[in-house]
Design a protein around this motif. Structure first.
Motif, PDB file in Angstrom:
ATOM      1  N   ALA A 178       0.864  -1.182   0.000  1.00 19.16           N
ATOM      2  CA  ALA A 178       0.000   0.000   0.000  1.00 19.16           C
ATOM      3  C   ALA A 178       0.895   1.224   0.000  1.00 19.16           C
ATOM      4  CB  ALA A 178      -0.917   0.010   1.225  1.00 19.16           C
ATOM      5  N   GLU A 179       0.391   2.298  -0.575  1.00 16.80           N
ATOM      6  CA  GLU A 179       1.180   3.523  -0.574  1.00 16.80           C
ATOM      7  C   GLU A 179       0.283   4.734  -0.395  1.00 16.80           C
ATOM      8  OE1 GLU A 179       2.435   5.133  -4.731  1.00 16.80           O
ATOM      9  OE2 GLU A 179       2.819   2.980  -4.713  1.00 16.80           O
ATOM     10  N   ALA A 180       0.930   5.806   0.075  1.00 14.31           N
ATOM     11  CA  ALA A 180       0.222   7.073   0.286  1.00 14.31           C
ATOM     12  C   ALA A 180       1.227   8.203   0.115  1.00 14.31           C
ATOM     13  CB  ALA A 180      -0.387   7.131   1.686  1.00 14.31           C
ATOM     14  N   TRP A 181       0.727   9.345  -0.312  1.00 11.28           N
ATOM     15  CA  TRP A 181       1.534  10.552  -0.348  1.00 11.28           C
ATOM     16  C   TRP A 181       1.091  11.421   0.812  1.00 11.28           C
ATOM     17  CZ3 TRP A 181       0.699  15.828  -0.713  1.00 11.28           C
ATOM     18  CH2 TRP A 181       1.852  16.601  -0.901  1.00 11.28           C
ATOM     19  N   ILE A 182       2.087  11.936   1.549  1.00  9.46           N
ATOM     20  CA  ILE A 182       1.808  12.730   2.737  1.00  9.46           C
ATOM     21  C   ILE A 182       2.507  14.077   2.602  1.00  9.46           C
ATOM     22  CG2 ILE A 182       2.006  12.788   5.255  1.00  9.46           C
ATOM     23  CD1 ILE A 182       2.660   9.531   3.843  1.00  9.46           C
ATOM     24  N   PRO A 183       1.827  15.186   2.908  1.00 12.38           N
ATOM     25  CA  PRO A 183       2.430  16.509   2.738  1.00 12.38           C
ATOM     26  C   PRO A 183       3.349  16.927   3.891  1.00 12.38           C
ATOM     27  CG  PRO A 183       0.184  16.779   3.460  1.00 12.38           C
ATOM     28  CD  PRO A 183       0.404  15.294   3.277  1.00 12.38           C
ATOM     29  N   VAL A 184       4.229  16.017   4.298  1.00 10.77           N
ATOM     30  CA  VAL A 184       5.274  16.323   5.278  1.00 10.77           C
ATOM     31  C   VAL A 184       6.576  15.710   4.770  1.00 10.77           C
ATOM     32  CG1 VAL A 184       3.696  16.441   7.263  1.00 10.77           C
ATOM     33  CG2 VAL A 184       4.834  14.275   6.715  1.00 10.77           C
ATOM     34  N   VAL A 185       7.690  16.232   5.223  1.00  3.67           N
ATOM     35  CA  VAL A 185       8.994  15.725   4.780  1.00  3.67           C
ATOM     36  C   VAL A 185       9.246  14.330   5.371  1.00  3.67           C
ATOM     37  CG1 VAL A 185       9.960  18.035   4.441  1.00  3.67           C
ATOM     38  CG2 VAL A 185      10.221  16.880   6.653  1.00  3.67           C
TER      39      VAL A 185
ATOM     40  N   ALA B  30       7.485  12.134   8.520  1.00  3.67           N
ATOM     41  CA  ALA B  30       6.708  10.925   8.234  1.00  3.67           C
ATOM     42  C   ALA B  30       7.305   9.723   8.960  1.00  3.67           C
ATOM     43  CB  ALA B  30       6.647  10.673   6.730  1.00  3.67           C
ATOM     44  N   PHE B  31       8.618   9.603   8.882  1.00  3.30           N
ATOM     45  CA  PHE B  31       9.290   8.495   9.557  1.00  3.30           C
ATOM     46  C   PHE B  31       9.043   8.563  11.062  1.00  3.30           C
ATOM     47  CE2 PHE B  31      12.719   6.274  11.625  1.00  3.30           C
ATOM     48  CZ  PHE B  31      12.883   5.136  10.855  1.00  3.30           C
ATOM     49  N   ALA B  32       9.188   9.739  11.642  1.00  7.58           N
ATOM     50  CA  ALA B  32       8.987   9.895  13.087  1.00  7.58           C
ATOM     51  C   ALA B  32       7.573   9.508  13.494  1.00  7.58           C
ATOM     52  CB  ALA B  32       9.295  11.335  13.505  1.00  7.58           C
TER      53      ALA B  32
ATOM     54  N   ARG C 125       8.926   2.178   3.525  1.00 10.37           N
ATOM     55  CA  ARG C 125       9.882   3.089   2.871  1.00 10.37           C
ATOM     56  C   ARG C 125       9.275   4.479   2.769  1.00 10.37           C
ATOM     57  NH1 ARG C 125      14.138   0.478   1.373  1.00 10.37           N
ATOM     58  NH2 ARG C 125      14.041  -1.697   0.800  1.00 10.37           N
ATOM     59  N   PHE C 126      10.137   5.482   2.923  1.00 14.74           N
ATOM     60  CA  PHE C 126       9.727   6.884   2.896  1.00 14.74           C
ATOM     61  C   PHE C 126      10.655   7.621   1.937  1.00 14.74           C
ATOM     62  CE2 PHE C 126       8.936   4.895   6.945  1.00 14.74           C
ATOM     63  CZ  PHE C 126       7.588   5.140   7.143  1.00 14.74           C
TER      64      PHE C 126
ATOM     65  N   THR D 103       6.157  13.271   1.152  1.00 10.70           N
ATOM     66  CA  THR D 103       6.754  11.949   1.252  1.00 10.70           C
ATOM     67  C   THR D 103       5.836  10.922   0.609  1.00 10.70           C
ATOM     68  OG1 THR D 103       7.822  12.531   3.326  1.00 10.70           O
ATOM     69  CG2 THR D 103       7.572  10.180   2.861  1.00 10.70           C
ATOM     70  N   ARG D 104       6.440  10.059  -0.174  1.00 12.70           N
ATOM     71  CA  ARG D 104       5.730   8.883  -0.683  1.00 12.70           C
ATOM     72  C   ARG D 104       6.066   7.738   0.260  1.00 12.70           C
ATOM     73  NH1 ARG D 104       7.422   4.963  -5.027  1.00 12.70           N
ATOM     74  NH2 ARG D 104       5.517   3.829  -5.522  1.00 12.70           N
ATOM     75  N   ALA D 105       5.051   7.228   0.944  1.00 13.99           N
ATOM     76  CA  ALA D 105       5.220   6.102   1.868  1.00 13.99           C
ATOM     77  C   ALA D 105       4.738   4.840   1.171  1.00 13.99           C
ATOM     78  CB  ALA D 105       4.424   6.333   3.140  1.00 13.99           C
ATOM     79  N   VAL D 106       5.571   3.818   1.162  1.00 16.57           N
ATOM     80  CA  VAL D 106       5.215   2.525   0.583  1.00 16.57           C
ATOM     81  C   VAL D 106       5.455   1.467   1.651  1.00 16.57           C
ATOM     82  CG1 VAL D 106       5.665   0.833  -1.225  1.00 16.57           C
ATOM     83  CG2 VAL D 106       5.855   3.276  -1.744  1.00 16.57           C
TER      84      VAL D 106
END
Length: 157
Positions: free
Chosen positions: A6-13, A17-19, A94-95, A106-109
């Motif tokens: 699954a993936e999502a785009w999030i409007p944070v660096v 996102a990792f934190a 992955r970020f 950030t693209r999160a997968v």
């Protein structure tokens, strides 16, 4: 080996996102729909070789170990002990920095792979697992994306 992604785009660096993805305690329980209870085993914070006990809201309990921990780009885990029907289970998040419409984000997968036991059960269990785990991971990453825009969550990281 079956897998779901699954993936999502999030409007944070990616750092943010990792934190958010590595929050624990009440913060994590507030955004993660998969978890009923989770805690680190003999550690104060996530990291390579740190073990985690996770009780899912749908029932199963798993002890997993971080096999990789590379802020802010990726984490990987593998099951050490879990439900009887998993012979193996692992996941990776992955970020990647990705700008959209001039907004840094950030693209999160997130990807999970597994194998079932007994092996003869795989032809039936694998499609069910793809459907069920696919539904769970999509709901989970959507909740993560919302958490990355939640001022209370962001204030905790």
């Amino acid at each position: 080996m079956p897998q779901v992604t699954a993936e999502a785009w999030i409007p944070v660096v990616p750092d943010t996102a990792f934190a958010v993805s590595q929050t624990t305690g009440e913060v994590r329980l507030g955004w993660d729909p998969f978890i009923r209870h989770q805690h680190l085993i003999d550690a104060d914070r996530p990291g390579k070789d740190v073990r985690t006990l996770t009780k899912a809201r749908v029932g199963p309990t798993m002890i997993s170990r971080y096999v990789s921990y590379r802020p802010p780009t990726s984490v990987g885990m593998t099951m050490e002990k879990g439900p009887w029907f998993f012979a193996t289970f692992g996941g990776g998040w992955r970020f990647t920095p990705e700008e959209r419409d001039g907004v840094a984000g950030t693209r999160a997968v997130w990807k999970y792979t597994w194998s079932v036991r007994p092996g003869w059960l795989a032809p039936v269990a694998d499609p069910i697992g793809r459907w069920l785990l696919g539904r769970e991971i999509r709901a989970r990453i959507a909740a993560f994306a919302r958490a990355c825009e939640n001022p209370d969550v962001l204030g905790a990281v």
